[in-house]
Scaffold this motif. Structure first.
Motif, short mmCIF file in Angstrom:
data_model
loop_
_atom_site.label_atom_id
_atom_site.label_comp_id
_atom_site.label_asym_id
_atom_site.label_seq_id
_atom_site.Cartn_x
_atom_site.Cartn_y
_atom_site.Cartn_z
N ILE B 4 -106.87 59.50 -77.01
CA ILE B 4 -104.96 58.58 -77.70
C ILE B 4 -104.72 60.02 -77.76
CG2 ILE B 4 -104.49 57.64 -78.97
CD1 ILE B 4 -106.89 55.67 -77.61
N THR B 5 -103.14 59.46 -77.51
CA THR B 5 -101.96 60.29 -77.42
C THR B 5 -100.53 59.88 -78.42
OG1 THR B 5 -102.23 61.80 -75.51
CG2 THR B 5 -100.17 61.83 -76.74
N GLN B 6 -100.60 60.78 -79.50
CA GLN B 6 -99.64 60.07 -80.60
C GLN B 6 -98.30 60.98 -80.45
OE1 GLN B 6 -102.80 58.44 -84.14
NE2 GLN B 6 -100.56 57.66 -84.32
N SER B 7 -97.75 59.96 -80.50
CA SER B 7 -96.25 61.38 -80.67
C SER B 7 -94.89 60.96 -81.65
CB SER B 7 -95.37 61.53 -79.23
OG SER B 7 -95.22 60.61 -78.39
N LYS B 9 -95.23 64.15 -83.52
CA LYS B 9 -96.12 64.42 -84.66
C LYS B 9 -95.70 64.46 -86.50
CE LYS B 9 -100.82 65.86 -86.24
NZ LYS B 9 -101.97 66.11 -86.58
N CYS B 23 -97.72 55.19 -78.95
CA CYS B 23 -99.42 55.39 -79.02
C CYS B 23 -99.50 55.12 -76.62
CB CYS B 23 -100.06 55.12 -79.47
SG CYS B 23 -101.92 54.47 -79.09
N GLN B 25 -102.57 55.71 -74.24
CA GLN B 25 -104.53 56.03 -74.33
C GLN B 25 -104.66 55.37 -72.81
OE1 GLN B 25 -107.15 53.31 -74.01
NE2 GLN B 25 -106.02 51.10 -74.03
N CYS B 91 -102.98 55.71 -84.66
CA CYS B 91 -103.77 54.86 -83.74
C CYS B 91 -105.11 54.49 -83.24
CB CYS B 91 -102.64 55.05 -82.52
SG CYS B 91 -102.59 53.28 -81.41
N GLY B 104 -105.96 58.71 -82.30
CA GLY B 104 -105.00 59.71 -82.01
C GLY B 104 -104.82 60.89 -83.50
N GLU B 105 -104.32 61.41 -83.25
CA GLU B 105 -104.50 62.79 -84.24
C GLU B 105 -103.24 62.80 -85.23
OE1 GLU B 105 -106.80 64.51 -83.09
OE2 GLU B 105 -105.61 65.69 -83.89
#
Lengths: 112, 112
Positions: B4-7, B9, B23, B25, B91, B104-105
Protein backbone atom coordinates in the motif's frame (compact mmCIF):
# COMPACT_ATOMS: atom_id res chain seq x y z
CA UNK A 1 -21.94 -5.56 20.85
CA UNK A 2 -18.73 -6.91 19.42
CA UNK A 3 -15.70 -5.45 21.16
CA UNK A 4 -11.98 -5.88 21.72
CA UNK A 5 -10.38 -5.00 25.04
CA UNK A 6 -6.69 -4.49 25.62
CA UNK A 7 -5.85 -4.36 29.31
CA UNK A 8 -3.23 -1.74 30.08
CA UNK A 9 -2.66 1.23 27.80
CA UNK A 10 0.99 1.32 28.92
CA UNK A 11 3.22 -1.62 29.81
CA UNK A 12 6.86 -1.39 30.89
CA UNK A 13 9.22 -4.34 31.09
CA UNK A 14 12.94 -4.68 31.62
CA UNK A 15 15.16 -5.73 28.74
CA UNK A 16 15.34 -9.53 28.76
CA UNK A 17 12.11 -9.94 30.74
CA UNK A 18 8.89 -11.58 29.58
CA UNK A 19 6.50 -9.45 27.54
CA UNK A 20 2.78 -10.11 28.07
CA UNK A 21 0.16 -7.94 26.36
CA UNK A 22 -3.44 -8.85 27.02
CA UNK A 23 -6.35 -8.94 24.59
CA UNK A 24 -9.92 -10.13 25.19
CA UNK A 25 -12.81 -10.07 22.75
CA UNK A 26 -16.55 -10.53 22.91
CA UNK A 27 -17.91 -13.20 20.61
CA UNK A 28 -19.62 -16.57 20.85
CA UNK A 29 -18.16 -17.64 17.52
CA UNK A 30 -14.39 -18.06 17.13
CA UNK A 31 -13.30 -15.16 14.97
CA UNK A 32 -10.11 -14.37 13.15
CA UNK A 33 -7.64 -12.64 15.46
CA UNK A 34 -4.61 -10.46 14.80
CA UNK A 35 -1.83 -8.55 16.50
CA UNK A 36 -0.28 -5.51 14.87
CA UNK A 37 2.75 -3.42 15.83
CA UNK A 38 3.18 0.29 15.11
CA UNK A 39 6.44 2.21 15.36
CA UNK A 40 6.34 6.02 15.58
CA UNK A 41 5.11 7.75 12.45
CA UNK A 42 4.63 4.48 10.61
CA UNK A 43 1.74 2.30 9.56
CA UNK A 44 0.66 -0.88 11.30
CA UNK A 45 2.56 -4.08 10.57
CA UNK A 46 1.00 -7.51 11.02
CA UNK A 47 2.78 -9.45 13.78
CA UNK A 48 0.72 -12.63 13.68
CA UNK A 49 -2.76 -13.99 13.01
CA UNK A 50 -5.06 -16.76 14.19
CA UNK A 51 -7.34 -18.20 11.52
CA UNK A 52 -8.70 -21.39 13.20
CA UNK A 53 -5.65 -23.60 12.75
CA UNK A 54 -3.21 -24.14 15.65
CA UNK A 55 -4.19 -22.27 18.81
CA UNK A 56 -0.59 -21.22 19.47
CA UNK A 57 0.47 -18.86 16.76
CA UNK A 58 4.03 -17.77 16.10
CA UNK A 59 4.75 -14.44 14.51
CA UNK A 60 7.62 -12.22 13.54
CA UNK A 61 10.30 -10.85 15.88
CA UNK A 62 9.92 -13.76 18.33
CA UNK A 63 6.35 -12.97 19.33
CA UNK A 64 3.62 -15.53 19.77
CA UNK A 65 0.01 -15.59 20.89
CA UNK A 66 -2.34 -18.24 22.18
CA UNK A 67 -6.02 -18.40 21.30
CA UNK A 68 -8.10 -19.53 24.30
CA UNK A 69 -11.72 -19.95 23.32
CA UNK A 70 -12.96 -20.56 26.87
CA UNK A 71 -11.42 -17.29 28.02
CA UNK A 72 -12.11 -15.39 24.77
CA UNK A 73 -8.50 -14.23 24.93
CA UNK A 74 -5.60 -13.82 22.54
CA UNK A 75 -2.68 -12.59 24.64
CA UNK A 76 0.64 -11.69 23.02
CA UNK A 77 3.91 -12.87 24.55
CA UNK A 78 7.63 -12.77 23.96
CA UNK A 79 10.04 -14.62 26.28
CA UNK A 80 12.77 -11.98 26.31
CA UNK A 81 12.18 -8.30 25.56
CA UNK A 82 14.55 -6.37 23.35
CA UNK A 83 14.95 -2.62 23.11
CA UNK A 84 13.69 -2.75 19.54
CA UNK A 85 10.33 -4.09 20.78
CA UNK A 86 9.38 -0.66 22.10
CA UNK A 87 6.30 0.29 20.07
CA UNK A 88 2.53 0.37 20.21
CA UNK A 89 0.67 -2.91 19.84
CA UNK A 90 -2.88 -3.37 18.63
CA UNK A 91 -5.10 -6.41 18.93
CA UNK A 92 -7.75 -6.74 16.21
CA UNK A 93 -10.62 -9.11 15.57
CA UNK A 94 -12.56 -9.97 12.44
CA UNK A 95 -16.03 -10.90 13.59
CA UNK A 96 -17.18 -11.96 10.14
CA UNK A 97 -18.48 -8.66 8.88
CA UNK A 98 -16.78 -6.20 6.56
CA UNK A 99 -14.75 -4.45 9.26
CA UNK A 100 -11.84 -5.22 11.53
CA UNK A 101 -12.41 -4.20 15.16
CA UNK A 102 -9.33 -2.82 16.92
CA UNK A 103 -8.45 -2.53 20.57
CA UNK A 104 -7.28 0.83 21.85
CA UNK A 105 -3.63 -0.21 21.82
CA UNK A 106 -0.88 -0.87 24.38
CA UNK A 107 2.30 1.17 24.39
CA UNK A 108 5.23 -1.06 25.31
CA UNK A 109 8.29 0.53 26.92
CA UNK A 110 11.51 -1.41 27.43
CA UNK A 111 13.64 -0.47 30.41
CA UNK A 112 17.39 -0.91 29.82
CA UNK B 1 7.23 -4.95 -4.34
CA UNK B 2 3.63 -5.40 -3.22
CA UNK B 3 1.87 -3.17 -0.79
CA UNK B 4 0.00 0.00 0.00
CA UNK B 5 1.44 3.36 -1.02
CA UNK B 6 0.24 6.53 0.66
CA UNK B 7 1.22 10.03 -0.34
CA UNK B 8 2.18 12.56 0.74
CA UNK B 9 3.88 11.44 3.94
CA UNK B 10 3.55 14.92 5.48
CA UNK B 11 1.09 17.63 4.46
CA UNK B 12 0.40 21.11 5.76
CA UNK B 13 -2.85 22.86 5.05
CA UNK B 14 -4.35 26.22 5.83
CA UNK B 15 -7.75 26.35 7.44
CA UNK B 16 -10.54 26.37 4.89
CA UNK B 17 -8.67 24.36 2.28
CA UNK B 18 -9.56 20.91 1.03
CA UNK B 19 -6.78 18.37 0.75
CA UNK B 20 -6.66 14.94 -0.91
CA UNK B 21 -4.61 12.04 0.41
CA UNK B 22 -3.61 9.37 -2.07
CA UNK B 23 -3.77 5.62 -1.45
CA UNK B 24 -2.72 3.04 -4.05
CA UNK B 25 -2.47 -0.74 -3.71
CA UNK B 26 -1.05 -3.50 -5.89
CA UNK B 27 -2.24 -6.38 -3.70
CA UNK B 28 -5.37 -6.94 -5.79
CA UNK B 29 -7.62 -6.81 -2.72
CA UNK B 30 -11.20 -5.69 -3.23
CA UNK B 31 -11.75 -3.92 0.09
CA UNK B 32 -9.97 -0.74 1.16
CA UNK B 33 -10.21 1.38 4.30
CA UNK B 34 -9.30 4.78 5.70
CA UNK B 35 -8.57 5.27 9.38
CA UNK B 36 -7.74 8.29 11.47
CA UNK B 37 -5.34 8.09 14.41
CA UNK B 38 -4.91 10.80 17.04
CA UNK B 39 -2.13 10.86 19.69
CA UNK B 40 -2.71 8.25 22.35
CA UNK B 41 -5.83 6.95 20.68
CA UNK B 42 -6.67 3.92 18.65
CA UNK B 43 -7.83 3.75 15.07
CA UNK B 44 -11.14 5.24 14.02
CA UNK B 45 -12.74 4.19 10.75
CA UNK B 46 -13.56 7.02 8.34
CA UNK B 47 -14.72 5.28 5.16
CA UNK B 48 -14.41 1.90 3.52
CA UNK B 49 -15.04 0.40 0.12
CA UNK B 50 -15.68 -3.24 -0.64
CA UNK B 51 -15.83 -2.91 -4.40
CA UNK B 52 -15.20 -0.40 -7.16
CA UNK B 53 -17.76 2.43 -7.37
CA UNK B 54 -19.14 1.66 -3.92
CA UNK B 55 -18.19 2.88 -0.45
CA UNK B 56 -19.69 3.18 3.03
CA UNK B 57 -19.33 5.62 5.89
CA UNK B 58 -17.40 4.53 8.93
CA UNK B 59 -17.68 5.88 12.44
CA UNK B 60 -16.34 9.41 11.77
CA UNK B 61 -17.19 10.22 8.12
CA UNK B 62 -18.33 13.81 8.65
CA UNK B 63 -16.04 16.27 6.88
CA UNK B 64 -14.46 13.60 4.67
CA UNK B 65 -15.18 12.24 1.20
CA UNK B 66 -13.82 9.36 -0.87
CA UNK B 67 -14.04 7.85 -4.33
CA UNK B 68 -13.32 4.38 -5.69
CA UNK B 69 -13.09 4.59 -9.46
CA UNK B 70 -10.39 1.95 -9.74
CA UNK B 71 -9.66 -1.16 -7.70
CA UNK B 72 -6.13 0.05 -7.05
CA UNK B 73 -6.98 3.53 -5.79
CA UNK B 74 -8.96 4.91 -2.84
CA UNK B 75 -8.24 8.63 -2.30
CA UNK B 76 -9.50 10.50 0.76
CA UNK B 77 -10.44 14.17 0.68
CA UNK B 78 -10.37 16.10 3.93
CA UNK B 79 -12.77 18.97 3.41
CA UNK B 80 -12.96 22.36 5.09
CA UNK B 81 -16.00 21.03 6.94
CA UNK B 82 -13.80 18.76 9.04
CA UNK B 83 -13.46 20.70 12.29
CA UNK B 84 -10.29 19.12 13.59
CA UNK B 85 -8.39 17.61 10.66
CA UNK B 86 -4.89 17.51 12.16
CA UNK B 87 -4.17 13.79 12.54
CA UNK B 88 -2.35 10.75 11.19
CA UNK B 89 -4.27 9.04 8.39
CA UNK B 90 -3.87 5.37 7.53
CA UNK B 91 -5.04 3.53 4.44
CA UNK B 92 -5.39 -0.24 4.32
CA UNK B 93 -6.51 -3.09 2.07
CA UNK B 94 -8.17 -6.25 3.36
CA UNK B 95 -7.43 -9.83 2.45
CA UNK B 96 -10.42 -12.12 1.95
CA UNK B 97 -11.59 -14.25 3.73
CA UNK B 98 -9.37 -14.03 6.80
CA UNK B 99 -9.85 -10.29 7.07
CA UNK B 100 -6.38 -9.06 7.97
CA UNK B 101 -5.52 -5.55 6.87
CA UNK B 102 -2.36 -4.42 5.14
CA UNK B 103 -1.50 -0.81 5.92
CA UNK B 104 0.33 1.97 4.19
CA UNK B 105 2.95 4.10 5.94
CA UNK B 106 0.44 6.82 6.75
CA UNK B 107 0.00 10.50 5.97
CA UNK B 108 0.37 13.14 8.66
CA UNK B 109 -1.84 16.17 8.05
CA UNK B 110 -1.26 19.38 9.96
CA UNK B 111 -3.62 22.32 9.69
CA UNK B 112 -1.97 25.65 10.30
Amino acid sequence: AQSVTQLGSHVSVSEGALVLLRCNYSSSVPPYLFWYVQYPNQGLQLLLKYTSAATLVKGINGFEAEFKKSETSFHLTKPSAHMSDAAEYFCAVHFGNEKLTFGTGTRLTIIP
Amino acid sequence: DGGITQSPKYLFRKEGQNVTLSCEQNLNHDAMYWYRQDPGQGLRLIYYSQIVNDFQKGDIAEGYSVSREKKESFPLTVTSAQKNPTAFYLCAARRYPTGELFFGEGSRLTVL
